[in-house]
Design an enzyme around this catalytic site. Structure first.
Site, PDB file in Angstrom:
ATOM      1  N   GLY A  36       1.025  -1.208   0.021  1.00  8.06           N
ATOM      2  CA  GLY A  36      -0.090  -0.042   0.032  1.00  8.06           C
ATOM      3  C   GLY A  36       0.773   1.187   0.206  1.00  8.06           C
ATOM      4  O   GLY A  36       0.705   2.109  -0.845  1.00  8.06           O
ATOM      5  N   HIS A  37       1.902   1.237   0.939  1.00  4.48           N
ATOM      6  CA  HIS A  37       2.734   2.426   0.886  1.00  4.48           C
ATOM      7  C   HIS A  37       3.440   2.341  -0.364  1.00  4.48           C
ATOM      8  O   HIS A  37       3.559   3.707  -0.914  1.00  4.48           O
ATOM      9  CB  HIS A  37       3.935   2.249   2.215  1.00  4.48           C
ATOM     10  CG  HIS A  37       3.236   2.271   3.555  1.00  4.48           C
ATOM     11  ND1 HIS A  37       3.043   1.021   4.280  1.00  4.48           N
ATOM     12  CD2 HIS A  37       2.924   3.073   4.137  1.00  4.48           C
ATOM     13  CE1 HIS A  37       2.631   1.208   5.368  1.00  4.48           C
ATOM     14  NE2 HIS A  37       2.331   2.533   5.287  1.00  4.48           N
TER      15      HIS A  37
HETATM   16  P1  AMP Z   1       1.037   4.997   7.896  1.00  4.00           P
HETATM   17  O1  AMP Z   1       2.344   4.447   7.621  1.00  4.00           O
HETATM   18  O2  AMP Z   1      -0.007   3.804   8.175  1.00  4.00           O
HETATM   19  O3  AMP Z   1       0.768   6.429   8.364  1.00  4.00           O
HETATM   20  O4  AMP Z   1       0.537   5.267   6.177  1.00  4.00           O
HETATM   21  C1  AMP Z   1       1.257   6.171   5.470  1.00  4.00           C
HETATM   22  C2  AMP Z   1       0.481   6.592   3.918  1.00  4.00           C
HETATM   23  O5  AMP Z   1       0.002   5.185   3.599  1.00  4.00           O
HETATM   24  C3  AMP Z   1      -0.971   7.059   4.594  1.00  4.00           C
HETATM   25  O6  AMP Z   1      -1.151   8.147   3.614  1.00  4.00           O
HETATM   26  C4  AMP Z   1      -1.978   5.730   4.358  1.00  4.00           C
HETATM   27  O7  AMP Z   1      -3.022   6.221   4.008  1.00  4.00           O
HETATM   28  C5  AMP Z   1      -1.019   5.131   3.194  1.00  4.00           C
HETATM   29  N1  AMP Z   1      -1.652   3.799   3.201  1.00  4.00           N
HETATM   30  C6  AMP Z   1      -1.805   3.097   4.184  1.00  4.00           C
HETATM   31  N2  AMP Z   1      -2.351   1.765   3.996  1.00  4.00           N
HETATM   32  C7  AMP Z   1      -2.674   1.838   2.646  1.00  4.00           C
HETATM   33  C8  AMP Z   1      -3.179   0.858   1.546  1.00  4.00           C
HETATM   34  N3  AMP Z   1      -3.334  -0.414   2.186  1.00  4.00           N
HETATM   35  N4  AMP Z   1      -3.378   1.311   0.520  1.00  4.00           N
HETATM   36  C9  AMP Z   1      -2.934   2.680   0.220  1.00  4.00           C
HETATM   37  N5  AMP Z   1      -2.255   3.450   1.009  1.00  4.00           N
HETATM   38  C10 AMP Z   1      -2.161   3.150   2.240  1.00  4.00           C
END
Ligand code: AMP
Length: 282
Positions: A36-37
């Site tokens: 996702g990231h």
């Molecule tokens: P985090 O590390 O959880 O703070 O996420 C960092 C970024 O990655 C944020 O903008 C999240 O919305 C995005 N993100 C997290 N999980 C996903 C996913 N499954 N698909 C797309 N983007 C994601």
């Protein structure tokens, strides 16, 4: 990929790129990276000359000390993954670089009802901490574009409001949710699920998908009640399942009220809190 831990080193490097009119795309993360990231990095690569990713587990957005302590940290693997997708710059600042003594990083912004509902209700103070760190990191990088995921739909809505209130020129790009093959939304927290709960967690995306099919047949209240029941299995504790207008984030009573309806949910699967959402109507 170049790794920076200090703001001044990062800025020295980026200043010369900017004076060469290179565009900078920025992807803030908390690490424990997954596909996702990486989808955000890929999108930023397509649209920019230089992609900066940050890894910083921000203490000010955790309202639960155990959640902060248990947040997965996998730096070596993250560096490998970021290199594999061609990330140009990784910013991994220590806490004292993000919040140095003597620098007031608090934000006096008003997110109104955007920050009081859903995550705001169940994680008091979370969005103040999130906006504070995004603003601080954005100030460090000063990118042209900022890439964030729909996965955190309320978060990106609040960041949009923050950029508007700050009269920022940064372009905010929302990237779609990456899911496992079975539909489970990818999340850094998924590694903490027991194998049994990981299988059961498929139910969250299945419930959202079915909710989307019910739009023409039921009212938002009926869909919500059905979904809370569906998610209320013994292994789960659903916190909320809301159907909101995608701009105001306020609950809707009738699907005809908006042409942008989004279902958002948060569910405890054992000790792990999962969030997911789906656009029901756009
Ligand atoms: P985090 O590390 O959880 O703070 O996420 C960092 C970024 O990655 C944020 O903008 C999240 O919305 C995005 N993100 C997290 N999980 C996903 C996913 N499954 N698909 C797309 N983007 C994601």
């Amino acid at each position: 990929m170049i790794l920076f831990k200090k703001e001044y080193q990062l800025q020295n490097y980026l200043t010369s790129l900017k004076s060469d009119k290179k565009s900078i795309g920025f992807v803030p993360t908390m690490g424990a990276l997954h596909d996702g990231h990486l989808s955000l990095i890929r999108k930023a690569k397509e649209e920019n000359d230089c992609v900066v990713c940050s890894i910083f587990v921000n203490p000010t957005q955790f309202n639960n000390a155990t959640d902060l302590e248990k947040y997965p940290r996998t730096a070596a693997k993250d560096i490998e993954l970021l290199t594999s997708v061609g990330t140009d710059v990784l910013l991994m600042p220590p806490v004292e670089e993000v919040y140095p003594k003597g620098l007031d990083t608090t934000l006096e912004l008003d997110f109104g009802e955007l920050a009081n509902v859903m995550e705001g209700e169940f994680r008091p103070g979370h969005f103040d901490g999130m906006a504070q760190v995004v603003n601080r990191l954005v100030n460090m990088v000063q990118p042209h574009s900022l890439y964030m995921g729909q996965k955190d739909f309320q978060q990106i809505t609040i960041v949009r409001s923050m950029l508007t209130q700050l009269e920022s020129k940064i372009k905010l790009v929302m990237c779609p949710i990456k899911r496992e093959e079975n539909g489970l939304a990818m999340s850094s927290r998924n590694v903490r699920l027991t194998p049994e709960n990981r299988n059961l967690a498929v139910k969250i995306s299945q419930t959202l998908t079915t909710a989307k099919k019910l739009v023409d047949k039921k009212t938002p209240k009926e869909v919500k009640e059905w979904a809370m029941q569906e998610l209320g299995i013994p292994e789960f504790k659903p916190e909320y399942f809301e159907i909101v207008d995608g701009i105001s984030l306020q609950s809707i009573d009738d699907f005809s009220e908006t042409n942008f309806a989004v279902a958002c949910t948060a569910v405890w699967a054992g000790e792990v809190r999962l969030i997911d959402n789906m656009v029901l109507k756009s």
